[in-house]
Scaffold this active site. Structure first.
Site, mmCIF file in Angstrom:
data_model
loop_
_atom_site.group_PDB
_atom_site.id
_atom_site.type_symbol
_atom_site.label_atom_id
_atom_site.label_comp_id
_atom_site.label_asym_id
_atom_site.label_seq_id
_atom_site.Cartn_x
_atom_site.Cartn_y
_atom_site.Cartn_z
ATOM 1 N N ASP A 27 0.818 -1.162 0.182
ATOM 2 C CA ASP A 27 0.081 0.130 -0.192
ATOM 3 C C ASP A 27 0.757 1.166 -0.133
ATOM 4 O O ASP A 27 0.500 2.397 -0.339
ATOM 5 C CB ASP A 27 -0.903 -0.063 1.143
ATOM 6 N N GLU A 80 -0.271 10.427 7.488
ATOM 7 C CA GLU A 80 -0.367 9.162 6.822
ATOM 8 C C GLU A 80 1.070 8.673 6.496
ATOM 9 O O GLU A 80 1.196 7.481 6.723
ATOM 10 C CB GLU A 80 -1.175 9.193 5.808
ATOM 11 N N GLU A 121 -11.119 6.534 -1.628
ATOM 12 C CA GLU A 121 -11.490 7.251 -0.172
ATOM 13 C C GLU A 121 -12.673 6.856 0.182
ATOM 14 O O GLU A 121 -13.074 6.746 1.458
ATOM 15 C CB GLU A 121 -11.127 8.753 -0.422
ATOM 16 N N GLU A 135 -9.817 -2.185 -5.967
ATOM 17 C CA GLU A 135 -9.989 -2.260 -4.530
ATOM 18 C C GLU A 135 -10.009 -3.561 -3.862
ATOM 19 O O GLU A 135 -9.601 -3.990 -3.266
ATOM 20 C CB GLU A 135 -10.882 -1.304 -3.895
#
Ligand code: NSP
EC number: 3.5.99.2
Length: 217
Positions: free
Chosen positions: A44, A82, A132, A202
């Site tokens: 990721d 993040e 998101e 995803e």
């Protein structure tokens, strides 16, 4: 129905699979192994690199300063809290920050690069909204569990839930809903194809994470 709800309804099955996934369920109940979380984070973190470039490009293509500012603020959040979360988590899990990209990562990088190079705001938004909104959807039901978990699990939930993150998703959706009204049928079909592909990717990313990415030491 808003454009983004319409797009979501077209991919309801993959959307549900991506937002009610065994991987995120295990992450939220604390049973996810360190190895699976480490493999996921290594992949990721490579997704994040392409995402930052894509979001920067969307900020550059926003029609006005008012439309750009929330995106630019979110860019700051990704590159700040993040990014630090990734570095701290990978260190705590005692693994490298880098790993060879898995096919699911490469596929996502390609879609993000394609969206960025399209030069079209609505195509960029299609990927950003999916990335998101799906995370807001899976993480929100677990918001209250974050504090009880090791930080590399709990903070991943906190970063993707709560008022500030909901506002980011609302902003991205609002941008896409508005631009959709200006598009002809061809452009709408291209947005639909990009949105659909992003949701598939995803889901595939979580499927591969749950199967377990190879972890680079
Ligand atoms: C693959 C993926 N999609 C979305 C997100 C949410 N930022 C993420 N971190 N990784």
């Amino acid at each position: 129905m808003s454009a983004t709800h319409h797009l979501q309804s077209l991919v309801a099955k993959d959307w549900h699979a991506a937002t009610h996934h065994a991987f995120t369920n295990a992450l939220a109940d604390g049973t996810l192994s360190r190895a699976k979380m480490a493999g996921y984070l290594q992949q990721d973190y490579q997704f994040i690199e392409g995402f930052v470039r894509l979001l920067s490009s969307a900020v550059a293509h926003a029609p006005s300063l008012a439309d750009a500012v929330p995106g630019a603020r979110f860019l700051g959040q990704i590159c700040g809290a993040e990014n630090t979360y990734f570095l701290r988590s990978l260190q705590a899990l005692d693994v490298s920050q880098t790993a060879p990209p898995a096919p699911e990562t490469t596929a996502f990088q390609q879609l993000m690069d394609q969206a960025r190079h399209s030069g079209r705001y609505e195509i960029m938004l299609s990927v950003l909204v999916v990335a998101e909104w799906i995370y807001l959807d899976w993480a929100t039901p677990f918001e209250n569990r974050a504090d009880e978990l090791p930080f590399w699990l709990g903070e991943w939930i906190s970063l993707h839930s709560g008022k500030d993150f909901s506002q980011v998703v609302a902003y991205l959706r609002d941008q896409l809903d508005h631009v959709w009204e200006t598009l002809d049928n061809d452009a709408r079909a291209q947005v639909t194809a990009t949105f659909t592909q992003a949701v598939r990717l995803e889901r595939a990313f979580f499927d591969a994470s749950w199967a377990g990415f190879a972890v680079a030491k």
